[in-house]
Design an enzyme around this catalytic site. Structure first.
Site, mmCIF file in Angstrom:
data_model
loop_
_atom_site.group_PDB
_atom_site.id
_atom_site.type_symbol
_atom_site.label_atom_id
_atom_site.label_comp_id
_atom_site.label_asym_id
_atom_site.label_seq_id
_atom_site.Cartn_x
_atom_site.Cartn_y
_atom_site.Cartn_z
ATOM 1 N N ARG A 1 0.904 -1.338 -0.289
ATOM 2 C CA ARG A 1 -0.061 0.021 0.372
ATOM 3 C C ARG A 1 0.811 1.516 0.144
ATOM 4 N NH1 ARG A 1 -2.645 -3.937 -0.915
ATOM 5 N NH2 ARG A 1 -3.541 -4.721 -0.544
ATOM 6 N N SER B 1 -10.346 -0.692 3.487
ATOM 7 C CA SER B 1 -9.640 -0.773 4.912
ATOM 8 C C SER B 1 -9.157 0.111 5.120
ATOM 9 C CB SER B 1 -8.494 -2.354 4.310
ATOM 10 O OG SER B 1 -8.757 -3.423 4.558
ATOM 11 N N GLU C 1 -4.889 3.144 6.954
ATOM 12 C CA GLU C 1 -4.134 2.777 5.174
ATOM 13 C C GLU C 1 -5.491 4.076 4.224
ATOM 14 O OE1 GLU C 1 -4.848 -0.290 3.624
ATOM 15 O OE2 GLU C 1 -5.566 0.386 2.152
HETATM 16 C C1 LIG Z 1 -15.704 -1.479 -0.703
HETATM 17 C C2 LIG Z 1 -14.148 -1.220 -0.667
HETATM 18 C C3 LIG Z 1 -12.796 -1.863 -0.753
HETATM 19 C C4 LIG Z 1 -11.609 -1.737 -1.020
HETATM 20 N N1 LIG Z 1 -10.939 -2.460 -1.267
HETATM 21 C C5 LIG Z 1 -9.158 -2.479 -1.428
HETATM 22 C C6 LIG Z 1 -8.768 -3.643 -1.754
HETATM 23 O O1 LIG Z 1 -8.978 -4.932 -1.854
HETATM 24 N N2 LIG Z 1 -7.362 -3.710 -1.804
HETATM 25 C C7 LIG Z 1 -6.921 -2.816 -1.897
HETATM 26 O O2 LIG Z 1 -5.484 -1.932 -1.960
HETATM 27 N N3 LIG Z 1 -7.937 -1.430 -1.303
HETATM 28 C C8 LIG Z 1 -9.283 -0.906 -1.804
HETATM 29 N N4 LIG Z 1 -10.109 -0.208 -1.552
HETATM 30 C C9 LIG Z 1 -9.067 1.404 -0.988
HETATM 31 C C10 LIG Z 1 -8.837 1.260 -2.438
HETATM 32 O O3 LIG Z 1 -10.437 1.312 -3.463
HETATM 33 C C11 LIG Z 1 -7.936 1.590 -3.046
HETATM 34 O O4 LIG Z 1 -6.676 2.150 -2.294
HETATM 35 C C12 LIG Z 1 -7.925 2.387 -4.432
HETATM 36 O O5 LIG Z 1 -6.542 2.207 -4.984
HETATM 37 C C13 LIG Z 1 -8.338 4.152 -4.364
HETATM 38 O O6 LIG Z 1 -8.041 4.612 -5.333
HETATM 39 P P1 LIG Z 1 -9.385 5.571 -5.927
HETATM 40 O O7 LIG Z 1 -8.724 6.333 -7.324
HETATM 41 O O8 LIG Z 1 -10.155 6.004 -5.300
HETATM 42 O O9 LIG Z 1 -8.119 7.383 -5.647
HETATM 43 P P2 LIG Z 1 -8.184 7.728 -4.178
HETATM 44 O O10 LIG Z 1 -9.024 7.599 -3.273
HETATM 45 O O11 LIG Z 1 -9.148 9.395 -5.119
HETATM 46 O O12 LIG Z 1 -7.216 8.500 -3.669
HETATM 47 C C14 LIG Z 1 -6.199 7.922 -2.655
HETATM 48 C C15 LIG Z 1 -4.571 8.600 -3.498
HETATM 49 O O13 LIG Z 1 -4.016 8.817 -4.391
HETATM 50 C C16 LIG Z 1 -4.119 9.876 -5.026
HETATM 51 N N5 LIG Z 1 -4.398 10.112 -6.621
HETATM 52 C C17 LIG Z 1 -5.247 8.993 -7.163
HETATM 53 N N6 LIG Z 1 -5.075 9.558 -7.773
HETATM 54 C C18 LIG Z 1 -3.792 9.526 -8.874
HETATM 55 C C19 LIG Z 1 -3.330 10.279 -9.441
HETATM 56 N N7 LIG Z 1 -3.724 9.970 -10.344
HETATM 57 N N8 LIG Z 1 -1.803 10.724 -9.746
HETATM 58 C C20 LIG Z 1 -1.670 10.690 -8.061
HETATM 59 N N9 LIG Z 1 -2.149 10.320 -7.355
HETATM 60 C C21 LIG Z 1 -3.178 9.941 -7.342
HETATM 61 C C22 LIG Z 1 -4.510 10.912 -3.903
HETATM 62 O O14 LIG Z 1 -4.425 11.945 -3.905
HETATM 63 C C23 LIG Z 1 -4.827 9.857 -2.492
HETATM 64 O O15 LIG Z 1 -3.588 10.931 -1.827
HETATM 65 C C24 LIG Z 1 -12.056 -0.402 -1.176
HETATM 66 C C25 LIG Z 1 -12.564 0.744 -1.007
HETATM 67 C C26 LIG Z 1 -13.891 0.607 -1.016
HETATM 68 C C27 LIG Z 1 -14.515 1.482 -0.232
#
Ligand SMILES: Cc1cc2nc3c(=O)[nH]c(=O)nc-3n(C[C@H](O)[C@H](O)[C@H](O)COP(=O)(O)OP(=O)(O)OC[C@H]3O[C@@H](n4cnc5c(N)ncnc54)[C@H](O)[C@@H]3O)c2cc1C
Length: 298
Positions: free
Chosen positions: A171, A220, A290
């Site tokens: 992560r 998480s 996380e």
């Molecule tokens: C129901 C549920 C289940 C999940 N299961 C998992 C799982 O199994 N495994 C897992 O790893 N995660 C899981 N997650 C967490 C999440 O989906 C992941 O961390 C995912 O990678 C976040 O992507 P996002 O586009 O929503 O990022 P965001 O939440 O929009 O951003 C997260 C971080 O990344 C940065 N960021 C986003 N886009 C960019 C970009 N283009 N350039 C630079 N920085 C950027 C943001 O500034 C922030 O710091 C889950 C979440 C939910 C709600």
């Protein structure tokens, strides 16, 4: 009077002022972003970055599925990369824009008979967020197959970076400070579409029986400590089902905090701190969030 660059940004995409971030995070909490900008494409991003005053803080946004933004909001510019939605395949390498939903990428890979991103079918974020978080599940993670990323630096200069230069770990990705991920390229293995789809279905089924997927959450909340599980520690500390305000530690999975309807960021943050304190007192282990906490600290 609004600064001249605000007017120009409106020609490079859509700019909104004081946009509620509760609308853009899966937890459904968070105050307003002073500026919310959705650039029309990669060229627009580079131009916008070249023009933006250096003292405007930037926050890249994907799906907001791993973000907790303070009730006071974000006094800077949120950059929504959702328009970067191209997907291109060549020689078992798949290139995807930062705004592609990971679940869409997983489905496209299955159709093309490319294996390695099956877990993405179960993670509700975009490719850019997946890179920033080194998302993973079911024994797979982004870093296993990532070949390179394209980024824009804060000054608008674009660059390609090989995955091995990103020091990716659980992560965690060491992106250059202040950069935006624009696209990513993954090197995959060929397999039958049917076998890939079967694995994806199995992952989805396992997830839906063990996580509160019908409620607003950020997945998480804490990273798993080495050789342990945050959910086990929180449950053993007697916190499963515990609530503060309208935020509640899920009865289904103790490492999830659920917004029961009208939760605030403060409710969620207070629950995070309570879990940290009680787990620390009981087991001597400091749980590390996380979820990315913006505008406050845990
Ligand atoms: C129901 C549920 C289940 C999940 N299961 C998992 C799982 O199994 N495994 C897992 O790893 N995660 C899981 N997650 C967490 C999440 O989906 C992941 O961390 C995912 O990678 C976040 O992507 P996002 O586009 O929503 O990022 P965001 O939440 O929009 O951003 C997260 C971080 O990344 C940065 N960021 C986003 N886009 C960019 C970009 N283009 N350039 C630079 N920085 C950027 C943001 O500034 C922030 O710091 C889950 C979440 C939910 C709600």
């Amino acid at each position: 009077m609004s600064p001249a660059w605000e007017t120009i940004l409106n020609t490079l995409g859509a700019l909104r002022l004081n946009e509620s971030m509760a609308r853009h995070t899966t937890l459904g909490v968070g105050g307003p972003a002073r500026w919310y900008f959705r650039p029309a494409g990669q060229q627009a991003i580079a131009e916008a970055l070249q023009m933006l005053p250096a003292n405007v803080p930037l926050l890249p946004l994907g799906r907001g599925s791993n973000m907790l933004i303070a009730d006071s909001g974000f006094d800077g510019m949120v950059i929504d990369l959702g328009e970067l939605s191209h997907i291109h395949e060549e020689n078992q390498c798949i290139q995807a824009g930062a705004g592609v939903r990971m679940s869409k990428l997983a489905n496209d890979c299955a159709r093309l008979g490319l294996s390695g991103l099956e877990f993405m079918a179960t993670v509700p974020g975009d490719v850019g967020g997946g890179i920033a978080m080194n998302a993973g599940a079911f024994g797979q993670q982004v870093s296993d197959t990532l070949k390179f990323i394209d980024i824009a630096h804060r000054d608008g200069h674009c660059e390609q970076i090989p995955a091995e230069d990103l020091a990716m770990a659980y992560r965690q990705t060491n992106l250059p400070a202040g950069c935006l991920v624009l696209a990513a390229c993954f090197e995959l293995q060929s397999d039958s579409p049917q076998a890939i789809r079967t694995r994806m279905t199995d992952m989805r089924n396992r997830r839906s029986s063990s996580q509160p997927l019908s409620k607003p959450t950020c997945g998480s909340v804490f990273k798993n400590p080495p050789q342990d599980h945050a959910a086990r520690l929180i449950e053993q500390a007697g916190l499963k089902g515990c609530s503060i305000g309208h935020a509640r530690i899920s009865d289904v999975h103790a490492n999830f905090i659920v917004n029961e309807g009208d939760a605030t960021s403060t409710d969620v943050l207070n629950l995070i701190r309570r879990a940290q304190n009680e787990v620390q007192q009981k087991f001597g282990i400091r749980l590390e969030p996380e979820v990315r906490i913006i505008g406050e600290s845990a």
